[in-house]
Design an enzyme around this catalytic site. Structure first.
Site, mmCIF file in Angstrom:
data_model
loop_
_atom_site.group_PDB
_atom_site.id
_atom_site.type_symbol
_atom_site.label_atom_id
_atom_site.label_comp_id
_atom_site.label_asym_id
_atom_site.label_seq_id
_atom_site.Cartn_x
_atom_site.Cartn_y
_atom_site.Cartn_z
ATOM 1 N NE ARG A 145 -3.878 -1.981 0.105
ATOM 2 C CZ ARG A 145 -3.817 -3.321 -0.327
ATOM 3 N NH1 ARG A 145 -2.742 -3.638 -1.064
ATOM 4 N NH2 ARG A 145 -4.832 -4.221 0.043
ATOM 5 C CB SER B 61 -9.248 -1.633 3.657
ATOM 6 O OG SER B 61 -9.640 -2.765 3.170
ATOM 7 C CD GLU C 42 -6.106 1.048 1.845
ATOM 8 O OE1 GLU C 42 -6.106 -0.133 2.459
ATOM 9 O OE2 GLU C 42 -6.805 1.258 0.815
HETATM 10 C C1 LIG Z 1 -15.445 -0.833 -2.080
HETATM 11 C C2 LIG Z 1 -14.032 -0.474 -2.268
HETATM 12 C C3 LIG Z 1 -12.997 -1.683 -1.990
HETATM 13 C C4 LIG Z 1 -11.611 -1.345 -2.557
HETATM 14 N N1 LIG Z 1 -10.711 -2.543 -2.499
HETATM 15 C C5 LIG Z 1 -9.587 -2.223 -2.709
HETATM 16 C C6 LIG Z 1 -8.594 -3.504 -2.752
HETATM 17 O O1 LIG Z 1 -8.972 -4.424 -2.701
HETATM 18 N N2 LIG Z 1 -7.300 -3.013 -2.935
HETATM 19 C C7 LIG Z 1 -6.899 -2.009 -2.984
HETATM 20 O O2 LIG Z 1 -5.440 -1.868 -2.865
HETATM 21 N N3 LIG Z 1 -7.587 -0.886 -2.828
HETATM 22 C C8 LIG Z 1 -8.952 -1.006 -2.718
HETATM 23 N N4 LIG Z 1 -9.649 0.207 -2.672
HETATM 24 C C9 LIG Z 1 -9.176 1.373 -2.511
HETATM 25 C C10 LIG Z 1 -9.297 2.090 -3.951
HETATM 26 O O3 LIG Z 1 -10.094 1.601 -4.836
HETATM 27 C C11 LIG Z 1 -7.800 2.111 -4.605
HETATM 28 O O4 LIG Z 1 -6.795 2.617 -3.982
HETATM 29 C C12 LIG Z 1 -8.032 2.990 -5.964
HETATM 30 O O5 LIG Z 1 -6.642 2.759 -6.649
HETATM 31 C C13 LIG Z 1 -8.011 4.465 -5.916
HETATM 32 O O6 LIG Z 1 -8.370 4.994 -7.222
HETATM 33 P P1 LIG Z 1 -8.877 6.177 -7.349
HETATM 34 O O7 LIG Z 1 -9.005 6.473 -8.923
HETATM 35 O O8 LIG Z 1 -10.611 6.390 -6.835
HETATM 36 O O9 LIG Z 1 -7.996 7.209 -6.564
HETATM 37 P P2 LIG Z 1 -8.372 8.739 -5.789
HETATM 38 O O10 LIG Z 1 -9.160 8.104 -4.519
HETATM 39 O O11 LIG Z 1 -9.111 9.639 -6.454
HETATM 40 O O12 LIG Z 1 -7.151 9.252 -5.337
HETATM 41 C C14 LIG Z 1 -6.037 8.352 -4.502
HETATM 42 C C15 LIG Z 1 -4.825 8.876 -4.492
HETATM 43 O O13 LIG Z 1 -4.166 8.771 -5.832
HETATM 44 C C16 LIG Z 1 -4.006 10.302 -6.283
HETATM 45 N N5 LIG Z 1 -4.147 10.094 -7.704
HETATM 46 C C17 LIG Z 1 -5.248 9.671 -8.107
HETATM 47 N N6 LIG Z 1 -4.892 9.692 -9.666
HETATM 48 C C18 LIG Z 1 -3.675 10.267 -9.624
HETATM 49 C C19 LIG Z 1 -3.042 10.398 -10.990
HETATM 50 N N7 LIG Z 1 -3.577 10.345 -12.257
HETATM 51 N N8 LIG Z 1 -1.620 10.944 -10.850
HETATM 52 C C20 LIG Z 1 -1.140 11.251 -9.555
HETATM 53 N N9 LIG Z 1 -1.930 10.985 -8.573
HETATM 54 C C21 LIG Z 1 -3.342 10.547 -8.548
HETATM 55 C C22 LIG Z 1 -4.848 11.162 -5.474
HETATM 56 O O14 LIG Z 1 -4.445 12.385 -5.278
HETATM 57 C C23 LIG Z 1 -4.680 10.605 -4.197
HETATM 58 O O15 LIG Z 1 -3.768 10.754 -3.219
HETATM 59 C C24 LIG Z 1 -10.974 -0.009 -2.350
HETATM 60 C C25 LIG Z 1 -11.919 1.153 -2.352
HETATM 61 C C26 LIG Z 1 -13.453 0.799 -2.173
HETATM 62 C C27 LIG Z 1 -14.062 1.960 -2.082
#
Ligand SMILES: Cc1cc2nc3c(=O)[nH]c(=O)nc-3n(C[C@H](O)[C@H](O)[C@H](O)COP(=O)(O)OP(=O)(O)OC[C@H]3O[C@@H](n4cnc5c(N)ncnc54)[C@H](O)[C@@H]3O)c2cc1C
Length: 342
Positions: free
Chosen positions: A169, A239, A335
Protein backbone atom coordinates in the site's frame (compact mmCIF):
# COMPACT_ATOMS: atom_id res chain seq x y z
CA UNK A 1 -4.99 32.30 -22.60
CA UNK A 2 -8.60 31.74 -23.72
CA UNK A 3 -7.73 28.17 -24.69
CA UNK A 4 -6.14 27.50 -21.32
CA UNK A 5 -9.33 28.47 -19.52
CA UNK A 6 -11.56 26.38 -21.78
CA UNK A 7 -11.77 23.46 -19.34
CA UNK A 8 -11.38 25.34 -16.06
CA UNK A 9 -14.53 25.22 -13.95
CA UNK A 10 -14.99 27.12 -10.69
CA UNK A 11 -16.79 25.94 -7.53
CA UNK A 12 -17.43 22.38 -8.66
CA UNK A 13 -19.41 20.07 -6.38
CA UNK A 14 -17.43 16.87 -5.76
CA UNK A 15 -19.84 15.14 -3.37
CA UNK A 16 -20.65 12.61 -6.08
CA UNK A 17 -17.01 12.31 -7.13
CA UNK A 18 -15.86 10.53 -3.95
CA UNK A 19 -17.08 7.12 -2.82
CA UNK A 20 -17.41 8.24 0.84
CA UNK A 21 -19.90 10.86 -0.45
CA UNK A 22 -18.34 13.61 1.68
CA UNK A 23 -19.62 17.07 0.79
CA UNK A 24 -16.87 18.98 -1.01
CA UNK A 25 -16.44 21.90 -3.38
CA UNK A 26 -13.41 22.33 -5.66
CA UNK A 27 -12.33 25.96 -6.03
CA UNK A 28 -11.15 25.17 -9.58
CA UNK A 29 -11.53 21.90 -11.48
CA UNK A 30 -9.44 21.02 -14.53
CA UNK A 31 -10.33 18.03 -16.71
CA UNK A 32 -7.34 17.02 -18.86
CA UNK A 33 -7.98 14.81 -21.91
CA UNK A 34 -4.31 14.32 -22.84
CA UNK A 35 -0.75 15.01 -21.64
CA UNK A 36 -0.78 18.50 -23.13
CA UNK A 37 -3.91 19.39 -21.15
CA UNK A 38 -2.25 18.05 -18.00
CA UNK A 39 0.81 20.26 -18.69
CA UNK A 40 -1.42 23.30 -19.21
CA UNK A 41 -3.29 22.69 -15.96
CA UNK A 42 -0.03 22.38 -14.05
CA UNK A 43 1.35 25.53 -15.67
CA UNK A 44 -1.76 27.41 -14.62
CA UNK A 45 -1.46 26.14 -11.03
CA UNK A 46 2.20 27.20 -10.97
CA UNK A 47 1.48 30.67 -12.38
CA UNK A 48 -1.29 31.24 -9.83
CA UNK A 49 0.59 29.63 -6.93
CA UNK A 50 -2.33 27.25 -6.44
CA UNK A 51 -2.24 24.04 -4.44
CA UNK A 52 -2.73 20.94 -6.56
CA UNK A 53 -5.06 18.02 -5.86
CA UNK A 54 -5.12 15.14 -8.32
CA UNK A 55 -8.46 13.34 -8.29
CA UNK A 56 -9.18 9.93 -9.80
CA UNK A 57 -12.33 8.07 -8.87
CA UNK A 58 -12.23 9.45 -5.31
CA UNK A 59 -12.32 5.95 -3.79
CA UNK A 60 -9.21 6.37 -1.65
CA UNK A 61 -9.21 10.09 -0.93
CA UNK A 62 -11.05 11.89 1.87
CA UNK A 63 -12.34 15.30 0.80
CA UNK A 64 -12.75 18.40 2.98
CA UNK A 65 -15.70 20.80 2.57
CA UNK A 66 -13.63 22.99 0.25
CA UNK A 67 -10.53 22.16 -1.78
CA UNK A 68 -8.55 25.33 -2.47
CA UNK A 69 -6.52 25.75 -5.68
CA UNK A 70 -6.68 23.37 -8.61
CA UNK A 71 -8.25 19.92 -8.62
CA UNK A 72 -7.02 18.09 -11.70
CA UNK A 73 -8.56 14.96 -13.29
CA UNK A 74 -6.44 13.10 -15.86
CA UNK A 75 -9.25 11.84 -18.11
CA UNK A 76 -6.94 10.06 -20.61
CA UNK A 77 -9.07 7.21 -21.86
CA UNK A 78 -7.08 4.89 -24.16
CA UNK A 79 -6.03 1.23 -24.05
CA UNK A 80 -3.60 -0.37 -26.53
CA UNK A 81 -2.48 -4.02 -26.62
CA UNK A 82 0.67 -5.28 -28.36
CA UNK A 83 2.40 -8.67 -28.48
CA UNK A 84 5.76 -9.11 -26.79
CA UNK A 85 8.23 -11.99 -26.67
CA UNK A 86 6.77 -15.45 -26.01
CA UNK A 87 3.51 -15.26 -24.03
CA UNK A 88 3.94 -11.62 -23.09
CA UNK A 89 1.30 -9.07 -24.05
CA UNK A 90 2.02 -5.40 -23.38
CA UNK A 91 -0.80 -3.10 -22.36
CA UNK A 92 -0.50 0.68 -22.51
CA UNK A 93 -3.37 2.36 -20.70
CA UNK A 94 -4.40 5.94 -19.95
CA UNK A 95 -4.87 7.21 -16.38
CA UNK A 96 -8.57 7.96 -16.90
CA UNK A 97 -9.63 4.39 -17.73
CA UNK A 98 -11.66 2.77 -14.95
CA UNK A 99 -9.54 0.08 -13.28
CA UNK A 100 -12.29 -2.55 -13.40
CA UNK A 101 -12.96 -1.79 -17.11
CA UNK A 102 -9.28 -2.46 -17.80
CA UNK A 103 -9.45 -5.78 -15.93
CA UNK A 104 -12.59 -6.71 -17.92
CA UNK A 105 -10.94 -5.80 -21.24
CA UNK A 106 -7.90 -7.98 -20.40
CA UNK A 107 -9.97 -10.93 -19.21
CA UNK A 108 -12.07 -10.78 -22.39
CA UNK A 109 -8.82 -11.35 -24.29
CA UNK A 110 -7.95 -14.24 -21.90
CA UNK A 111 -4.92 -12.34 -20.63
CA UNK A 112 -3.56 -13.28 -17.20
CA UNK A 113 -2.10 -11.06 -14.51
CA UNK A 114 -4.76 -8.73 -13.10
CA UNK A 115 -7.88 -10.94 -12.91
CA UNK A 116 -7.51 -11.12 -9.08
CA UNK A 117 -7.74 -7.30 -8.99
CA UNK A 118 -11.29 -7.21 -10.37
CA UNK A 119 -13.82 -4.79 -8.87
CA UNK A 120 -11.27 -2.52 -7.21
CA UNK A 121 -12.91 0.88 -7.65
CA UNK A 122 -11.11 3.88 -9.08
CA UNK A 123 -9.04 4.68 -12.13
CA UNK A 124 -5.87 3.34 -13.65
CA UNK A 125 -3.85 6.49 -12.80
CA UNK A 126 -4.24 5.88 -9.06
CA UNK A 127 -3.38 2.17 -9.16
CA UNK A 128 0.40 2.58 -8.57
CA UNK A 129 -0.10 5.23 -5.85
CA UNK A 130 -0.82 2.66 -3.17
CA UNK A 131 0.23 -0.36 -5.27
CA UNK A 132 -3.31 -1.74 -5.33
CA UNK A 133 -3.57 -5.34 -4.28
CA UNK A 134 -6.08 -8.10 -3.60
CA UNK A 135 -6.15 -11.90 -3.41
CA UNK A 136 -2.38 -12.32 -3.41
CA UNK A 137 -1.70 -10.04 -6.42
CA UNK A 138 -0.46 -6.44 -6.57
CA UNK A 139 -0.07 -4.14 -9.54
CA UNK A 140 3.69 -4.34 -8.80
CA UNK A 141 3.56 -7.90 -10.24
CA UNK A 142 2.70 -6.66 -13.76
CA UNK A 143 3.75 -3.00 -13.88
CA UNK A 144 6.56 -2.06 -16.32
CA UNK A 145 6.50 1.73 -16.22
CA UNK A 146 4.54 4.80 -15.21
CA UNK A 147 4.38 7.98 -17.31
CA UNK A 148 3.74 11.23 -15.52
CA UNK A 149 3.91 14.98 -15.88
CA UNK A 150 5.99 16.64 -13.16
CA UNK A 151 4.70 19.91 -11.74
CA UNK A 152 8.25 21.17 -11.13
CA UNK A 153 9.45 21.11 -14.75
CA UNK A 154 6.16 20.66 -16.66
CA UNK A 155 7.69 17.72 -18.56
CA UNK A 156 6.65 14.12 -19.16
CA UNK A 157 8.83 11.44 -17.59
CA UNK A 158 8.76 7.67 -17.63
CA UNK A 159 9.63 5.81 -14.40
CA UNK A 160 10.36 2.10 -14.53
CA UNK A 161 8.90 -0.19 -11.87
CA UNK A 162 11.97 -0.05 -9.60
CA UNK A 163 11.90 3.74 -9.57
CA UNK A 164 8.28 3.63 -8.34
CA UNK A 165 9.46 1.98 -5.06
CA UNK A 166 6.29 -0.05 -4.71
CA UNK A 167 5.59 -1.66 -1.32
CA UNK A 168 2.58 -2.75 0.71
CA UNK A 169 0.00 0.00 0.00
CA UNK A 170 2.92 2.30 -0.68
CA UNK A 171 5.03 3.88 -3.43
CA UNK A 172 7.25 6.88 -4.13
CA UNK A 173 4.03 8.72 -5.18
CA UNK A 174 2.91 8.74 -1.55
CA UNK A 175 6.26 10.09 -0.39
CA UNK A 176 8.78 12.19 -2.38
CA UNK A 177 6.44 12.72 -5.33
CA UNK A 178 3.23 13.32 -3.34
CA UNK A 179 1.21 16.19 -4.84
CA UNK A 180 4.04 16.88 -7.35
CA UNK A 181 3.15 14.68 -10.32
CA UNK A 182 0.18 13.66 -12.43
CA UNK A 183 0.29 10.07 -13.68
CA UNK A 184 -0.91 9.95 -17.28
CA UNK A 185 -0.23 6.38 -18.51
CA UNK A 186 0.87 2.96 -17.32
CA UNK A 187 2.62 0.11 -19.13
CA UNK A 188 1.81 -3.42 -17.96
CA UNK A 189 2.95 -6.83 -19.16
CA UNK A 190 0.36 -9.62 -18.99
CA UNK A 191 0.53 -13.21 -20.15
CA UNK A 192 -1.49 -15.12 -22.74
CA UNK A 193 -0.46 -18.34 -20.95
CA UNK A 194 -2.56 -19.31 -17.90
CA UNK A 195 -0.99 -18.11 -14.65
CA UNK A 196 -3.70 -18.54 -12.03
CA UNK A 197 -2.96 -17.23 -8.53
CA UNK A 198 -5.49 -19.06 -6.38
CA UNK A 199 -3.49 -19.52 -3.21
CA UNK A 200 -5.07 -16.64 -1.29
CA UNK A 201 -8.13 -17.09 0.93
CA UNK A 202 -11.04 -19.11 -0.38
CA UNK A 203 -10.47 -18.20 -4.04
CA UNK A 204 -9.63 -21.71 -5.30
CA UNK A 205 -12.93 -23.07 -3.90
CA UNK A 206 -14.86 -20.58 -6.03
CA UNK A 207 -13.11 -21.27 -9.34
CA UNK A 208 -14.69 -23.89 -11.61
CA UNK A 209 -13.03 -26.72 -13.52
CA UNK A 210 -12.01 -24.78 -16.64
CA UNK A 211 -10.09 -22.30 -14.47
CA UNK A 212 -10.03 -19.67 -17.23
CA UNK A 213 -9.12 -16.04 -16.51
CA UNK A 214 -12.84 -15.24 -16.88
CA UNK A 215 -13.68 -17.79 -14.19
CA UNK A 216 -11.13 -16.39 -11.76
CA UNK A 217 -12.44 -12.89 -12.52
CA UNK A 218 -16.04 -14.03 -11.88
CA UNK A 219 -15.03 -15.74 -8.61
CA UNK A 220 -13.23 -12.62 -7.36
CA UNK A 221 -16.27 -10.47 -8.26
CA UNK A 222 -18.65 -12.86 -6.46
CA UNK A 223 -16.52 -12.97 -3.28
CA UNK A 224 -16.06 -9.20 -3.22
CA UNK A 225 -19.78 -8.51 -3.78
CA UNK A 226 -20.60 -10.79 -0.85
CA UNK A 227 -18.04 -9.20 1.48
CA UNK A 228 -17.83 -5.50 0.67
CA UNK A 229 -20.55 -2.87 0.62
CA UNK A 230 -21.04 -1.24 -2.79
CA UNK A 231 -20.23 2.48 -2.35
CA UNK A 232 -23.20 3.41 -4.55
CA UNK A 233 -25.50 1.76 -1.95
CA UNK A 234 -23.54 2.62 1.19
CA UNK A 235 -20.71 5.15 0.77
CA UNK A 236 -17.27 3.92 1.89
CA UNK A 237 -13.62 3.84 0.83
CA UNK A 238 -13.05 0.09 1.17
CA UNK A 239 -10.48 -0.78 3.86
CA UNK A 240 -10.20 2.26 6.08
CA UNK A 241 -7.11 0.97 7.91
CA UNK A 242 -3.98 -0.81 6.72
CA UNK A 243 -3.23 -4.23 8.16
CA UNK A 244 -0.62 -3.38 10.81
CA UNK A 245 2.90 -4.79 10.71
CA UNK A 246 4.34 -5.56 14.15
CA UNK A 247 7.66 -7.00 15.31
CA UNK A 248 7.99 -10.78 15.75
CA UNK A 249 8.31 -10.36 19.52
CA UNK A 250 5.17 -8.22 19.77
CA UNK A 251 3.27 -10.78 17.68
CA UNK A 252 4.42 -13.60 20.01
CA UNK A 253 3.28 -11.63 23.07
CA UNK A 254 -0.12 -10.99 21.49
CA UNK A 255 -0.49 -14.62 20.37
CA UNK A 256 0.11 -15.88 23.90
CA UNK A 257 -2.83 -13.75 25.04
CA UNK A 258 -5.00 -14.14 21.89
CA UNK A 259 -4.11 -17.54 20.35
CA UNK A 260 -6.85 -17.23 17.67
CA UNK A 261 -5.41 -13.96 16.30
CA UNK A 262 -4.83 -14.16 12.51
CA UNK A 263 -1.17 -13.41 11.76
CA UNK A 264 0.95 -13.52 8.62
CA UNK A 265 4.75 -13.68 9.04
CA UNK A 266 6.62 -11.50 6.52
CA UNK A 267 9.97 -12.07 4.83
CA UNK A 268 11.58 -9.27 6.90
CA UNK A 269 10.69 -10.96 10.24
CA UNK A 270 7.75 -8.69 10.96
CA UNK A 271 4.23 -10.06 11.27
CA UNK A 272 1.14 -8.66 9.54
CA UNK A 273 -2.05 -8.61 11.62
CA UNK A 274 -5.63 -8.34 10.37
CA UNK A 275 -6.93 -4.86 11.24
CA UNK A 276 -10.53 -6.03 10.75
CA UNK A 277 -10.10 -8.80 13.33
CA UNK A 278 -8.59 -6.39 15.87
CA UNK A 279 -11.53 -3.98 15.43
CA UNK A 280 -14.03 -6.83 15.63
CA UNK A 281 -12.46 -8.08 18.89
CA UNK A 282 -13.09 -4.64 20.41
CA UNK A 283 -16.82 -5.26 19.80
CA UNK A 284 -16.98 -2.50 17.21
CA UNK A 285 -18.42 -4.36 14.20
CA UNK A 286 -21.70 -2.61 13.37
CA UNK A 287 -20.91 0.24 15.83
CA UNK A 288 -22.45 3.52 14.69
CA UNK A 289 -22.16 7.06 15.94
CA UNK A 290 -23.94 9.83 14.07
CA UNK A 291 -23.36 9.77 10.33
CA UNK A 292 -20.57 7.14 10.38
CA UNK A 293 -20.30 3.51 11.35
CA UNK A 294 -18.25 0.33 11.17
CA UNK A 295 -19.76 -1.98 8.56
CA UNK A 296 -21.71 -4.82 10.15
CA UNK A 297 -20.10 -7.54 8.00
CA UNK A 298 -16.60 -6.17 7.43
CA UNK A 299 -15.07 -4.34 10.39
CA UNK A 300 -12.29 -2.86 8.25
CA UNK A 301 -14.77 -0.74 6.30
CA UNK A 302 -16.16 2.52 7.69
CA UNK A 303 -19.41 3.62 6.12
CA UNK A 304 -21.21 6.95 5.77
CA UNK A 305 -24.96 6.92 6.37
CA UNK A 306 -25.29 10.48 5.08
CA UNK A 307 -25.12 14.03 6.41
CA UNK A 308 -21.56 13.75 7.79
CA UNK A 309 -18.39 15.72 7.06
CA UNK A 310 -14.69 14.87 7.04
CA UNK A 311 -13.94 16.15 10.58
CA UNK A 312 -16.65 13.87 12.01
CA UNK A 313 -15.31 10.90 10.07
CA UNK A 314 -11.77 11.48 11.34
CA UNK A 315 -13.04 11.80 14.93
CA UNK A 316 -15.01 8.56 14.51
CA UNK A 317 -11.97 6.77 13.06
CA UNK A 318 -9.84 8.12 15.94
CA UNK A 319 -12.12 6.41 18.47
CA UNK A 320 -11.57 3.09 16.70
CA UNK A 321 -7.80 3.59 16.66
CA UNK A 322 -7.89 4.38 20.41
CA UNK A 323 -10.00 1.29 21.21
CA UNK A 324 -7.66 -1.03 19.29
CA UNK A 325 -4.61 0.54 20.89
CA UNK A 326 -6.07 0.22 24.39
CA UNK A 327 -6.74 -3.51 23.89
CA UNK A 328 -3.77 -4.65 21.78
CA UNK A 329 -1.15 -1.85 21.97
CA UNK A 330 -1.22 -1.81 18.16
CA UNK A 331 -1.63 1.49 16.30
CA UNK A 332 -3.84 1.34 13.23
CA UNK A 333 -2.88 3.55 10.29
CA UNK A 334 -5.45 5.05 7.97
CA UNK A 335 -5.34 3.84 4.36
CA UNK A 336 -7.18 6.61 2.44
CA UNK A 337 -5.42 9.94 2.48
CA UNK A 338 -6.93 13.34 3.17
CA UNK A 339 -6.47 15.99 0.48
CA UNK A 340 -3.06 17.65 0.81
CA UNK A 341 -1.72 14.95 3.11
CA UNK A 342 1.33 12.82 2.31
C1 LIG B 1 -15.33 -0.71 -1.99
C2 LIG B 1 -13.84 -0.46 -2.13
C3 LIG B 1 -12.99 -1.53 -2.24
C4 LIG B 1 -11.61 -1.34 -2.39
N1 LIG B 1 -10.79 -2.42 -2.50
C5 LIG B 1 -9.45 -2.25 -2.65
C6 LIG B 1 -8.59 -3.38 -2.76
O1 LIG B 1 -9.02 -4.53 -2.75
N2 LIG B 1 -7.26 -3.16 -2.89
C7 LIG B 1 -6.74 -1.90 -2.94
O2 LIG B 1 -5.51 -1.78 -3.08
N3 LIG B 1 -7.53 -0.81 -2.85
C8 LIG B 1 -8.88 -0.96 -2.69
N4 LIG B 1 -9.69 0.14 -2.58
C9 LIG B 1 -9.09 1.49 -2.58
C10 LIG B 1 -9.14 2.19 -3.95
O3 LIG B 1 -10.08 1.62 -4.79
C11 LIG B 1 -7.78 2.17 -4.66
O4 LIG B 1 -6.81 2.76 -3.87
C12 LIG B 1 -7.82 2.92 -6.01
O5 LIG B 1 -6.60 2.73 -6.69
C13 LIG B 1 -8.09 4.42 -5.86
O6 LIG B 1 -8.34 4.92 -7.17
P1 LIG B 1 -9.06 6.30 -7.41
O7 LIG B 1 -9.00 6.58 -8.87
O8 LIG B 1 -10.41 6.30 -6.80
O9 LIG B 1 -8.10 7.29 -6.65
P2 LIG B 1 -8.46 8.57 -5.76
O10 LIG B 1 -9.17 8.13 -4.54
O11 LIG B 1 -9.12 9.61 -6.58
O12 LIG B 1 -6.99 9.04 -5.36
C14 LIG B 1 -6.18 8.25 -4.52
C15 LIG B 1 -4.79 8.91 -4.43
O13 LIG B 1 -4.17 8.85 -5.71
C16 LIG B 1 -3.88 10.17 -6.19
N5 LIG B 1 -4.12 10.13 -7.65
C17 LIG B 1 -5.24 9.70 -8.28
N6 LIG B 1 -5.06 9.74 -9.62
C18 LIG B 1 -3.80 10.19 -9.82
C19 LIG B 1 -3.01 10.47 -10.99
N7 LIG B 1 -3.49 10.28 -12.23
N8 LIG B 1 -1.76 10.96 -10.82
C20 LIG B 1 -1.25 11.18 -9.58
N9 LIG B 1 -1.94 10.94 -8.45
C21 LIG B 1 -3.20 10.45 -8.56
C22 LIG B 1 -4.81 11.10 -5.44
O14 LIG B 1 -4.28 12.39 -5.36
C23 LIG B 1 -4.87 10.39 -4.09
O15 LIG B 1 -3.74 10.71 -3.31
C24 LIG B 1 -11.08 -0.03 -2.44
C25 LIG B 1 -11.97 1.07 -2.36
C26 LIG B 1 -13.33 0.85 -2.22
C27 LIG B 1 -14.26 2.03 -2.15
Amino acid sequence: MREVFSTLEADQDLSHANTMALPSLAEYLWRARNERDVGQGLQLANERGWDLTVLGGGSNLLLPRRIGGLTLCADIDEIAFSSGAGDAVHVEVGAGVGWHSLVEACVERELWGIENLALIPGRVGAAPIQNIGAYGVEIADVLDWVELVDRRDGKSHRLDREACELGYRDSIFKRELANQVVITRLGLTLSSRPRPRLDYGALSQHVGVSGSAREVFAAVCAIRREKLPDPSDLPNTGSFFKNPLVSGSQASRLLSEFPAMPHYPQADGRVKLAAGWLIDQCGLKGYRQGAFGVHDRQALVLVHFGGGVLAELLAFAGRIVDAVHARFAVTLEREPRCVGER
